[in-house]
Motif scaffolding. Structure first.
Motif, PDB file in Angstrom:
ATOM      1  N   ARG A   1      -0.292  -3.096   3.642  1.00  0.00           N
ATOM      2  CA  ARG A   1       1.285  -2.368   3.163  1.00  0.00           C
ATOM      3  C   ARG A   1       0.730  -0.574   4.037  1.00  0.00           C
ATOM      4  O   ARG A   1       1.975  -0.235   3.958  1.00  0.00           O
ATOM      5  N   ILE A   2       0.103  -0.249   3.344  1.00  0.00           N
ATOM      6  CA  ILE A   2      -0.249   0.992   3.421  1.00  0.00           C
ATOM      7  C   ILE A   2      -0.114   1.015   5.528  1.00  0.00           C
ATOM      8  O   ILE A   2       0.333   2.428   5.691  1.00  0.00           O
ATOM      9  N   ASN A   3      -0.672   0.558   6.347  1.00  0.00           N
ATOM     10  CA  ASN A   3      -0.356   0.350   7.787  1.00  0.00           C
ATOM     11  C   ASN A   3       0.575   0.525   7.830  1.00  0.00           C
ATOM     12  O   ASN A   3       1.228   1.023   9.201  1.00  0.00           O
ATOM     13  N   GLU A   4       1.647  -0.268   6.989  1.00  0.00           N
ATOM     14  CA  GLU A   4       2.730  -0.246   7.459  1.00  0.00           C
ATOM     15  C   GLU A   4       3.236   0.340   7.453  1.00  0.00           C
ATOM     16  O   GLU A   4       4.799   0.730   7.857  1.00  0.00           O
TER      17      GLU A   4
ATOM     18  N   ALA B   1       8.909   2.829   1.317  1.00  0.00           N
ATOM     19  CA  ALA B   1       7.950   3.140   0.611  1.00  0.00           C
ATOM     20  C   ALA B   1       7.583   4.209   0.561  1.00  0.00           C
ATOM     21  O   ALA B   1       7.492   5.009   1.552  1.00  0.00           O
ATOM     22  N   PHE B   2       6.753   4.947  -0.486  1.00  0.00           N
ATOM     23  CA  PHE B   2       6.032   6.039   0.111  1.00  0.00           C
ATOM     24  C   PHE B   2       4.313   5.363  -0.719  1.00  0.00           C
ATOM     25  O   PHE B   2       3.768   3.957  -1.413  1.00  0.00           O
ATOM     26  N   ILE B   3       3.280   6.361  -0.190  1.00  0.00           N
ATOM     27  CA  ILE B   3       2.214   6.091  -0.430  1.00  0.00           C
ATOM     28  C   ILE B   3       1.137   7.486  -1.358  1.00  0.00           C
ATOM     29  O   ILE B   3       1.471   8.266  -1.013  1.00  0.00           O
ATOM     30  N   LEU B   4       1.230   7.310  -2.596  1.00  0.00           N
ATOM     31  CA  LEU B   4       1.083   8.395  -3.178  1.00  0.00           C
ATOM     32  C   LEU B   4      -0.641   7.869  -4.118  1.00  0.00           C
ATOM     33  O   LEU B   4      -1.492   7.390  -4.136  1.00  0.00           O
ATOM     34  N   LYS B   5      -1.057   9.434  -3.221  1.00  0.00           N
ATOM     35  CA  LYS B   5      -2.459   9.700  -3.088  1.00  0.00           C
ATOM     36  C   LYS B   5      -3.322  10.144  -4.559  1.00  0.00           C
ATOM     37  O   LYS B   5      -2.755  11.360  -5.003  1.00  0.00           O
TER      38      LYS B   5
ATOM     39  N   PHE C   1      12.374   3.264  -3.624  1.00  0.00           N
ATOM     40  CA  PHE C   1      11.218   3.128  -2.885  1.00  0.00           C
ATOM     41  C   PHE C   1      10.024   2.803  -3.893  1.00  0.00           C
ATOM     42  O   PHE C   1      10.086   2.072  -4.636  1.00  0.00           O
ATOM     43  N   LEU C   2       8.676   1.590  -2.989  1.00  0.00           N
ATOM     44  CA  LEU C   2       8.025   0.885  -3.244  1.00  0.00           C
ATOM     45  C   LEU C   2       6.875   2.098  -3.239  1.00  0.00           C
ATOM     46  O   LEU C   2       6.222   2.519  -2.681  1.00  0.00           O
TER      47      LEU C   2
END
Length: 562
Positions: free
Chosen positions: A424-427, A471-475, A507-508
């Motif tokens: 999912r992160i790569n998408e 979607a967004f990536i949370l670090k 957002f996911l």
């Protein structure tokens, strides 16, 4: 003649006999001498503090044939008639049993008539807060414009229930709780006059159980005299009041100090066997340690002690128990008292409290002594020196000689821990845009402010790393925080809902630890550079410094300007 209770026989007949209310009696005496009598008074305060007695004394002093006087003579016909209740112009009205407006109107209809036997009509309305709203309204007009020959004296234990329109038309006097010393002095006078043999410590026990009320104290004294045979002893007073003897409290305190659970539970069983009230016992025990704390911190204030007698056993125990331990004991007993208020089985809470207190003492007695502390400090210093030596030689050399291992982050993901959704992160990275990321960052602070404190705390060391339209990536800086956050469905829903309110987009959220994020991003750049996530005008074979910049910062953050 039938026997009369002590509180009726010794009811104050002069202002000087009203114990503990000098601030009220002095004001009323000065007003009587200066003939500055108000048309309405409000006497408020706890039960048994002299409100109704002061009202009757004031009625006698106003109508005394020798007025103006500061004290009624109690000899003239007016004083004797008011004392005996034979003068109809002084009416004592019980609002608790006559609260309806019809009964109040029946009384007020006679206000306009002049007194027949004395100079002033005095209406003493006891428990006035029990009147209905209609009765208060009927009384209000009369209080506002009363006849010159009428005086109202309102007495209540709950002044906050009286309308402010009534209170504002009265002179208010607040009666205080009577101190234990004043109650003891009054009871000493009574037992001397009646010829009763009574121990002073028994009087002190009764005064403390009366809780500031003289009527309660005299009722308990009357009961103790009836219970005793020839002399009222401390044990008689303890039996009548339901209190626990100091010897019993000392016994339990010694059990706590010695960590003797069996002795403590046996003492508690004996207490309950004799029919003592558990709630009264826990209150006495709290006061016991409270007095011990005051004795240790301010030994000169003996009159402030409420529960204990300063005998040798108590002094020795107070010297042996440290102040910090007393704080803990009071805290545990106070929590137990609060729990006992909402249960039908107070004995269980008492037994649990006894066991806890004994075990708490056992833990404290196992603390290291001063010699052991010195050995521990020396051992800590030795270990610190060895650690510094390892850092300077062995560990540093090993780190310097070790070859780089680029696959280490991926190995961390294979361990039993948090495993991010790499697919999912790569998408998200394929469709990531700078505008979507800036949209989330612009509303990030306001979004956190709208979250619960427990949810916002999980975001203290987290930041958005990349975002697409969906979607967004949370670090996260720490893997443990990432694991906690992603396992909480309510947290994920709260963040998504808060961002939706601010941005209009749902957002996911995809979480990833910082260490794993570096490896995932590098693998993505190596496999997708020049194909996706790049501007249409970018060449497929880019210069080395551009590729290096994308590897360091991410392709979505690099903008090439000619």
């Amino acid at each position: 003649m039938a026997y009369q209770a002590l509180y009726r026989v010794w009811r104050p007949q002069d202002f000087i006999d009203v114990v503990g209310q000098e601030h009220v009696t002095k004001t009323l005496q000065n007003a009587l001498l200066q003939q500055k009598i108000s048309h309405a008074y409000l006497f408020s305060g706890p039960r048994g503090t002299g409100k109704t007695s002061a009202a009757k004394i004031l009625a006698k002093a106003i109508n005394c044939e020798r007025s103006p006087v500061s004290e009624p003579c109690n000899e003239c016909a007016a004083c004797l008639g008011i004392t005996n209740g034979t003068i109809p112009d002084v009416l004592e009205f019980d609002a608790a049993s006559n609260s309806r407006v019809e009964e109040m109107r029946d009384v007020l209809d006679k206000v306009k008539f002049a007194p027949t036997a004395v100079n002033y009509k005095v209406y003493i309305i006891d428990e006035v807060h029990m009147l209905s709203i209609s009765a208060f309204n009927a009384l209000l007009k009369t209080l506002e414009e009363p006849p010159k020959h009428v005086i109202f004296i309102l007495a209540t234990t709950e002044p906050h229930k009286i309308p402010l329109t009534i209170i504002s038309r009265c002179q208010r006097f607040d009666f205080r709780r009577i101190t234990a010393g004043a109650i003891v002095n009054r009871m000493k006078l009574i037992v001397e006059e009646t010829g009763v043999d009574c121990e002073e410590r028994a009087l002190q026990m009764i005064a403390r159980a009366a809780d500031g009320g003289m009527r309660d104290a005299l009722s308990l004294l009357d009961q103790a005299i009836s219970y005793s045979e020839d002399r009222v002893t401390v044990e008689d007073a303890l039996t009548v009041t339901g209190s626990v003897s100091q010897g019993f409290l000392n016994r339990l305190a010694n059990a706590f100090q010695a960590s003797d659970v069996a002795s403590g539970l046996a003492a508690l069983d004996e207490l309950l066997y004799h029919g003592k009230d558990p709630a009264r016992f826990i209150e006495d025990f709290i006061l016991f340690y409270r007095d011990m704390l005051l004795f240790k911190t301010a030994p000169n204030l003996e009159e402030s002690l409420e529960r204990v007698m300063l005998d040798d056993e108590f002094r020795m125990m107070a010297e042996a128990i440290p102040i910090e331990q007393i704080y803990q004991l009071i805290d545990h007993l106070n929590k137990t008292q609060q729990e006992m208020r909402w249960t039908n089985h107070p004995r269980i809470f008492l037994e649990v409290a006894v066991v806890k207190l004994c075990q708490m003492e056992a833990k404290q007695t196992t603390q290291p002594q001063s010699g052991d502390i010195g050995q521990l400090i020396a051992r800590i210093d030795q270990l610190e020196s060895e650690l510094q030596h390892l850092k300077a030689n062995g560990v540093a050399a090993a780190q310097h000689d070790a070859p780089p291992q680029p696959q280490k982050p991926s190995q961390r993901t294979s361990r039993k821990g948090f495993q991010p959704a790499v697919g999912r992160i790569n998408e998200v990275l394929k469709q990531a845009t700078k505008s979507d990321l800036n949209l989330i960052k612009a509303n990030w602070g306001e979004m956190r402010a709208n979250l619960m404190k427990s949810h916002a705390a999980l975001l203290n060391e987290a930041e958005p790393a990349a975002a697409s339209d969906t979607a967004f990536i949370l670090k996260f800086k720490h893997e443990m925080l990432c694991q906690m956050a992603m396992d909480k469905s309510d947290f994920l829903e709260a963040v998504t809902a808060a961002l939706y309110k601010l941005t209009g987009k749902r957002f996911l959220l995809l979480g990833v630890p910082e260490e794993q994020w570096a490896a995932i991003r590098e693998n993505f750049l190596n496999s997708h550079h020049g194909e996706e996530g790049m501007d249409s005008g970018t060449k497929k074979e880019e210069e080395p410094h551009i590729l290096e910049a994308k590897k360091l910062f991410g392709a979505e953050f690099v903008e090439i300007i000619d």
